[in-house]
Design an enzyme around this catalytic site. Structure first.
Site, short mmCIF file in Angstrom:
data_model
loop_
_atom_site.label_atom_id
_atom_site.label_comp_id
_atom_site.label_asym_id
_atom_site.label_seq_id
_atom_site.Cartn_x
_atom_site.Cartn_y
_atom_site.Cartn_z
N GLU A 158 -75.22 46.97 80.39
CA GLU A 158 -75.39 45.62 79.86
C GLU A 158 -74.07 44.84 79.90
O GLU A 158 -73.69 44.17 78.94
CB GLU A 158 -75.96 45.67 78.44
CG GLU A 158 -77.37 46.23 78.39
CD GLU A 158 -77.99 46.21 77.00
OE1 GLU A 158 -79.19 45.97 76.90
OE2 GLU A 158 -77.25 46.45 76.02
N GLU A 234 -84.74 49.43 79.93
CA GLU A 234 -84.87 49.71 78.50
C GLU A 234 -86.05 48.90 77.96
O GLU A 234 -85.94 47.70 77.75
CB GLU A 234 -83.60 49.35 77.73
CG GLU A 234 -82.41 50.23 78.03
CD GLU A 234 -81.21 49.92 77.13
OE1 GLU A 234 -81.40 49.24 76.09
OE2 GLU A 234 -80.10 50.35 77.49
#
Length: 587
Positions: A158, A234
């Site tokens: 991320e 995710e």
């Protein structure tokens, strides 16, 4: 030998299409004796892949001390997954987030003045390179191209939520390739413009992370990657918990609905989490949005498998979706392992105690400093730290200010409790100093470093100074208390007459196990806040504020015969008794 390939916006392996249905299980949040149980339950739910992060701070807790044993034996976990017929996705980024302490970065990085995290900082990159020289050669034999189960590796985690240094991302990618990684590499980011712009590389597979509205998320992704497979790396099917907040839950039918829509769209999906596990020891992370919020010990995450590995309604709902999508009967999936027994051992009396402040000379080697220093400047990563000095008197009604305490400080004058200063609600404490002066002791708890966002560089202890009114206090004796072991503590019998003093104290009791042990859960009703060790293993933190009301004890941590339980209580216990019950309570 096989490798994951991309063709016509889909994955292929050995020329056959592969829709990845993956679940996250973190080996470092599950005792090794239960790895097979959790992986077999993943298969029994219909999944074909397991995903795991690799936390740098677990494997190099002290600089140049590399550790890959027991709970940290990632090679064994990956091999086991392969032996059980699962593909593996590995995310070895230097930074992992994961609600894990400092996002997986080792705290010792903070001792280097001026070091910049997660960018082309020479000092930082040198540390990453040295760690990867140890880690990556352990993974390359396990790559699918070498006959192993690893299909893909993540470059960074991320990153678009943190920075824009594409040279840094390329450095990590090229470093993996240079060390022999020839499987598919990828990035993962939120489905927003800035995140996808900052966190991706043009010649590297991109994936997105989200928990709902998959059509919107994938539409945004397609604006940037029209020709790549749709991957939700995710799928946030649950959520983590902070102290002082309610336990998060999400309806099973809502999760099943979103999951089914992704599968129907042809997307590959990784459940974050399939099984959350536990933040044992001092490894929980924290967040800082409006204020500091520490993550609890349980990482149950409201996942398909509970913290102790039990099947949930969400598990059953997800299995139904997978069976329908594959055109199978649920009975065709591999069988579930037998349930793990739960045992109610009952009450255990803590018969011995030891005052923490009286034990400082046994637990710590003090250092002298002009000013209070944070843990990291003293080579300490976790636990507690005590700051002591002599203050002059008389002083009446003066305000004691602790500037930038990270994270929770208990204040004592001549051994008498004065109050607590908390990072998320800082306030001065009024004190009265007698004419002869007084000894000032400040016990600070590191409640977990921030693991996400712009406040990532999170020093612990007293990070600025201590004032009486506007006057800074100097000349400190500092006692680092990492509490890697409680063996040095000298216990005495608990006195029959106990007065509440709010002085931190250790308590010790004994549990005798005479039959095969089952999982159990420690209740600390009537206790305030602290840490529990079982046979020297740090089970984690407890706090009466909740939401968590029990600590999970996996059966493999128990021994046949005598088991030592040590509790560090920071304030007081109504009665020095704990209870071992057969069910969890997350509030």
């Amino acid at each position: 030998m096989s490798s994951l390939q991309v063709k016509d916006k889909q994955f292929q392996i050995n020329g056959e299409p592969l829709q990845i249905i993956s679940g996250a299980i973190h080996y470092f949040r599950v005792v090794p004796e239960y790895w097979a149980d959790r992986l077999l339950k993943l298969k029994a739910c219909g999944f074909n892949t397991v995903e795991t992060y690799i936390p740098w701070n677990l494997h190099e807790p002290k600089e140049n001390e590399i550790y890959f044993e027991g709970l940290a034996d990632v090679e064994r976990f990956v091999r086991l997954a392969g032996e059980l017929g699962l593909h593996v996705i590995v995310r070895p980024s230097p930074y992992i987030c994961a609600e894990w302490e400092f996002g997986g970065l080792p705290a010792w990085l903070l001792q280097y003045d001026g070091l910049r995290l997660r960018c082309m900082d020479e000092t930082y990159l040198a540390k990453v390179d040295r760690y990867y020289d140890e880690l990556i050669p352990r993974l390359t034999p396990l790559l699918s191209t070498n006959g192993g189960p690893i299909l893909a590796l993540q470059i960074e985690n991320e990153y678009g939520s943190y920075g824009t240094d594409k040279n840094y991302l390329a450095f990590l990618r090229d470093g993996l390739k240079r060390r022999g990684v020839d499987v598919l590499l990828f990035t993962s980011d939120g489905p927003e413009d800035g995140m996808l712009q900052g966190g991706t590389l043009p010649d590297t597979l991109a994936t997105v992370n989200f928990g709902s509205r998959p059509e919107e998320a994938f539409a945004k992704f397609r604006e940037y990657r029209p020709d790549e497979p749709l991957v939700c790396m995710e799928f946030w099917n649950g959520w983590f918990d902070h102290w002082l907040k309610k336990h998060h839950t999400r309806a099973a039918d809502d999760v099943a609905n979103v999951f089914e829509r992704m599968l129907t769209a042809g997307a590959s999906v990784n459940f974050y989490m399939f099984h959350g596990g536990t933040n044992f020891g001092f490894y929980n992370g924290a967040n800082f949005n409006v204020k500091y919020e520490a993550t609890i010990t349980s990482y149950d995450y409201d996942s398909p498998l509970s913290e102790c590995g039990d099947e949930t309604e969400k598990f059953r709902a997800v299995r139904r979706v997978i069976a329908k999508h594959l055109g199978k009967d649920e009975g065709e999936f591999p069988p579930m392992p037998a349930p793990i027994a739960k045992t109610r051992y009952g009450r255990v009396e803590m018969k011995e105690t030891a005052d923490l402040l009286d034990q400082l000379s046994l637990l710590s080697e003090p250092v002298q400093r002009v000013c209070p220093e944070p843990m990291e400047r003293l080579g300490q990563s976790y636990g507690f730290i005590v700051y002591s000095t002599q203050v002059s008197g008389p002083r009446t009604g003066e305000k004691l200010h602790i500037q930038q305490v990270h994270d929770r400080a208990q204040v004592f004058l001549n051994g008498v409790y004065q109050g607590t200063v908390e990072r998320w609600a800082p306030a001065p404490i009024e004190v009265n100093i007698p004419a002869e002066g007084a000894r000032l002791d400040i016990v600070v708890e590191n409640m977990g470093r921030i693991n996400y966002g712009h406040m990532l560089k999170d020093f612990k202890g007293i990070t600025d100074g201590v004032r009486l009114n506007n006057q800074f206090q100097f000349d400190w004796t500092i006692y680092p208390l990492p509490l890697e072991s409680t063996a040095p503590v000298r216990f005495e019998p608990v006195p029959e007459a106990r007065e509440r003093s709010d002085r931190p104290a250790f308590y010790r009791g004994e549990l005798t196990v005479t039959e095969p042990a089952g999982d159990t859960f420690i209740r600390l009703d009537g206790w305030s806040k602290g840490v529990v060790w079982l046979n020297g293993f740090n089970l984690g933190r407890y706090w009466e504020q909740g939401p968590q009301r029990t600590l999970y004890v996996p059966a493999p941590l128990l021994r046949s015969g005598r088991n030592e339980i040590v509790v560090l209580e920071l304030h007081h216990a109504e009665q020095p008794v704990i209870e071992l019950t057969d069910s969890p309570d997350l509030g």
